[in-house]
Design a protein around this motif. Structure first.
Motif, mmCIF file in Angstrom:
data_model
loop_
_atom_site.group_PDB
_atom_site.id
_atom_site.type_symbol
_atom_site.label_atom_id
_atom_site.label_comp_id
_atom_site.label_asym_id
_atom_site.label_seq_id
_atom_site.Cartn_x
_atom_site.Cartn_y
_atom_site.Cartn_z
ATOM 1 N N ARG A 148 0.827 -1.202 0.000
ATOM 2 C CA ARG A 148 0.000 0.000 0.000
ATOM 3 C C ARG A 148 0.865 1.257 0.000
ATOM 4 O O ARG A 148 0.583 2.219 -0.728
ATOM 5 C CB ARG A 148 -0.932 -0.004 1.219
ATOM 6 N N LEU A 149 1.926 1.263 0.782
ATOM 7 C CA LEU A 149 2.837 2.413 0.790
ATOM 8 C C LEU A 149 3.470 2.592 -0.579
ATOM 9 O O LEU A 149 3.591 3.717 -1.093
ATOM 10 C CB LEU A 149 3.916 2.213 1.854
ATOM 11 N N GLN A 150 3.866 1.486 -1.195
ATOM 12 C CA GLN A 150 4.481 1.554 -2.517
ATOM 13 C C GLN A 150 3.506 2.052 -3.569
ATOM 14 O O GLN A 150 3.890 2.761 -4.499
ATOM 15 C CB GLN A 150 5.030 0.178 -2.906
ATOM 16 N N GLN A 151 2.235 1.693 -3.426
ATOM 17 C CA GLN A 151 1.222 2.191 -4.360
ATOM 18 C C GLN A 151 1.210 3.714 -4.403
ATOM 19 O O GLN A 151 0.952 4.320 -5.434
ATOM 20 C CB GLN A 151 -0.176 1.714 -3.933
ATOM 21 N N GLN A 152 1.490 4.320 -3.273
ATOM 22 C CA GLN A 152 1.410 5.770 -3.146
ATOM 23 C C GLN A 152 2.759 6.469 -3.355
ATOM 24 O O GLN A 152 2.899 7.653 -3.075
ATOM 25 C CB GLN A 152 0.863 6.136 -1.764
#
Length: 535
Positions: free
Chosen positions: A128-132
């Motif tokens: 999720r962090l990488q998505q952003q």
């Protein structure tokens, strides 16, 4: 990290500092580095030039900022939400030996990597962090538990342990936080250096990079002999060190009473820079002055330190940041993102360090934003990271065969904590809900009962969900009286009466749990029922 720094400060190596050269430190440092890189390639085709060039090629050459995040601390810190801030990167800590097997990596000696995936949903939160647009590094070691090399004496098994973490989280940067026995054990230092060197070289042969940072204690006069020995061991094993990050905190008696924390930190980093130059020279790998600054990082402990008299204020953060940027420091971190907020009114003694707040009044400011100014780079990205969001339109079809949790349905009731899949993402219920679409585009988080955890990961399959068979308990009826302790099913969810009741729907239990006569059964109670001991 951030524990027992007094001993490190008292044992600091007393070495004279070389005179500062404003001309060498106050020019446009990154232009100097650019010119020096070209010169290194043109002038030298030998080992020195290659070593320096490869170190620079392995990482984002721009200075970067990333907060440490204590993954296993309570309350759990939602580091995935950093993706919505300007300081998206995070150094996740700490991977250490498990209590059952010194060669098995674990998070804080509390969760194996597989357990962290389940109990902490760690893999999904990283995605999720990488998505952003965020990037993570993984930190090994810390103060409280054993760094892998201390107890894992088989070098092959040790390398496999490091590799399992790097491969699982697909990180391009690791951080070795060496403290206690992880720092003082010379045998561990040799094993660690050999394993990391082999892993780094193996990855390079397959076109993958691995940036290696050493995080070490420091005093105003410089690093301890144990710390410099750790660096020397890495260089001797031919590890291409991306940088050395010094922990500018808990200086104890080594700090002058009238000197600010910012100035004390500046002295410590300056002394470490000189020591690092000597270590590279001894290894036959001379580095220019700008290159040495670029290979240095600093990590202050924000707010109240473990030493009661030491408080790193927002003013210290601003002053230290200004100095670090002008000097050309390659990295800035802080301990920790978990603590980057003002303590609540219920936290009484601010001189006692909290894992969840800084101990100083921050107002609307954050230490992260203050320390990150001028550090525009990012942690080196590992291969295969999730960098784009999954589709969230109605056209995105969810497949039960590849969904870890049940697919959301508008007719189902969901208790607080229940996880569902919707449009290729996992959501968790914040309270009881029915009919609320998980990805409803609300303006405020409090408007939706759902919290986005992260994307469905490649290769996932359904996680078995315990359910109670129809008939386990009677279906709730508004005309039936119920005594305390009686259980019913409401929309398939089990509830227990807290006192005598009639006509009160269990549906209201989540909206107003205190006044409702019904309480939903916990997951542990459901597991006991399914095991035959709770009915």
């Amino acid at each position: 990290m951030a524990r027992a720094r007094k001993a490190a400060a008292q044992d600091a190596v007393e070495r004279a500092q070389a005179p500062e050269s404003d001309g060498g430190r106050r020019l446009s440092v990154w232009r100097v580095i650019g010119a020096a890189l070209v010169a290194a390639v043109v002038v030298s085709a030998g080992a020195v030039g290659f070593q320096w060039w490869s170190a620079k090629a392995a990482v984002d050459v721009r200075p970067w900022f990333a907060s440490y995040v204590d993954v296993t601390a309570t309350p759990r810190f939602a580091f995935e939400n950093l993706g919505s801030t300007d300081t998206k990167d995070a150094v996740l800590s700490f991977v250490v030996s498990s209590k059952q097997d010194p060669c098995e990596p674990s998070w804080g000696a509390a969760y194996t990597l597989d357990e962290a995936r389940g109990s902490l949903d760690l893999d999904r939160r990283i995605a999720r962090l990488q998505q952003q647009g965020g990037t993570v590094a993984v930190s090994f070691g810390g103060q409280r538990n054993d760094e892998l090399a201390v107890g894992c004496t088989d070098e092959s098994a040790l390398k496999k342990a490091y590799a399992s973490v790097v491969d699982r989280y697909k990180v391009g940067t690791i951080d070795l936080d060496l403290e206690g026995s992880g720092l003082s054990d010379s045998g561990a230092a040799e094993r660690r250096a050999a394993a990391i060197a082999s892993l780094q070289q193996e990855r390079r042969t397959t076109g993958k990079s691995l940036a290696v940072w050493l995080t070490l204690p420091v005093a105003p006069t410089g690093m301890t002999s144990d710390a410099t020995d750790a660096i020397a061991a890495m260089l001797k094993a031919k590890v291409d060190i991306a940088g050395v990050n010094v922990m500018t905190m808990d200086f104890g008696d080594a700090k002058k009473a009238k000197t600010s924390m910012a100035k004390t930190a500046e002295s410590a980093v300056s002394a470490a820079q000189r020591q690092l130059g000597v270590l590279y020279d001894r290894a036959g790998l001379h580095q220019s002055d700008p290159s040495l600054w670029a290979k240095l990082g600093a990590t202050p402990m924000i707010g109240q330190n473990d030493v009661e008299a030491e408080v790193f204020t927002l003013q210290d953060a601003a002053a230290f940041n200004s100095w670090a940027v002008s000097t050309g420091l390659g990295r800035m971190s802080m301990w920790s993102a978990n603590r980057d907020k003002t303590c609540g009114s219920n936290y009484v003694d601010l001189s006692v360090v909290s894992d969840a707040c800084s101990g100083v009044n921050q107002g609307k400011k954050t230490f992260a934003a203050t320390l990150a100014k001028g550090f525009a780079g990012h942690i080196a990205l590992g291969e295969g990271a999730v960098t784009t969001a999954e589709p969230t339109t109605a056209a995105a079809k969810d497949d039960p065969k590849t969904s870890p949790y049940p697919i959301w349905a508008d007719k189902n009731s969901y208790l607080k904590g229940t996880k569902v899949v919707w449009h290729h993402n996992v959501y968790q219920a914040k309270w009881w809900t029915k009919g609320d679409v998980p990805d409803n585009p609300v303006l405020n988080a409090w408007e939706t009962p759902w919290e986005l955890v992260g994307p469905v990961l490649p290769g996932e399959t359904p996680i078995p969900q315990p359910t109670l068979p129809a008939g386990t308990y009677p279906t709730w009826s508004g005309t039936t009286p119920y005594d305390k302790g009686q259980r019913v099913l409401f929309d398939g969810v089990p509830f227990e009466a807290k006192w005598w009741t009639q006509g009160d729907s269990p549906e209201a239990a989540s909206a107003d749990p205190d006044s409702s006569p019904w309480a939903p059964l916990t997951q542990d109670e459901i597991d006991q029922i399914l095991g035959g001991s709770g009915r």
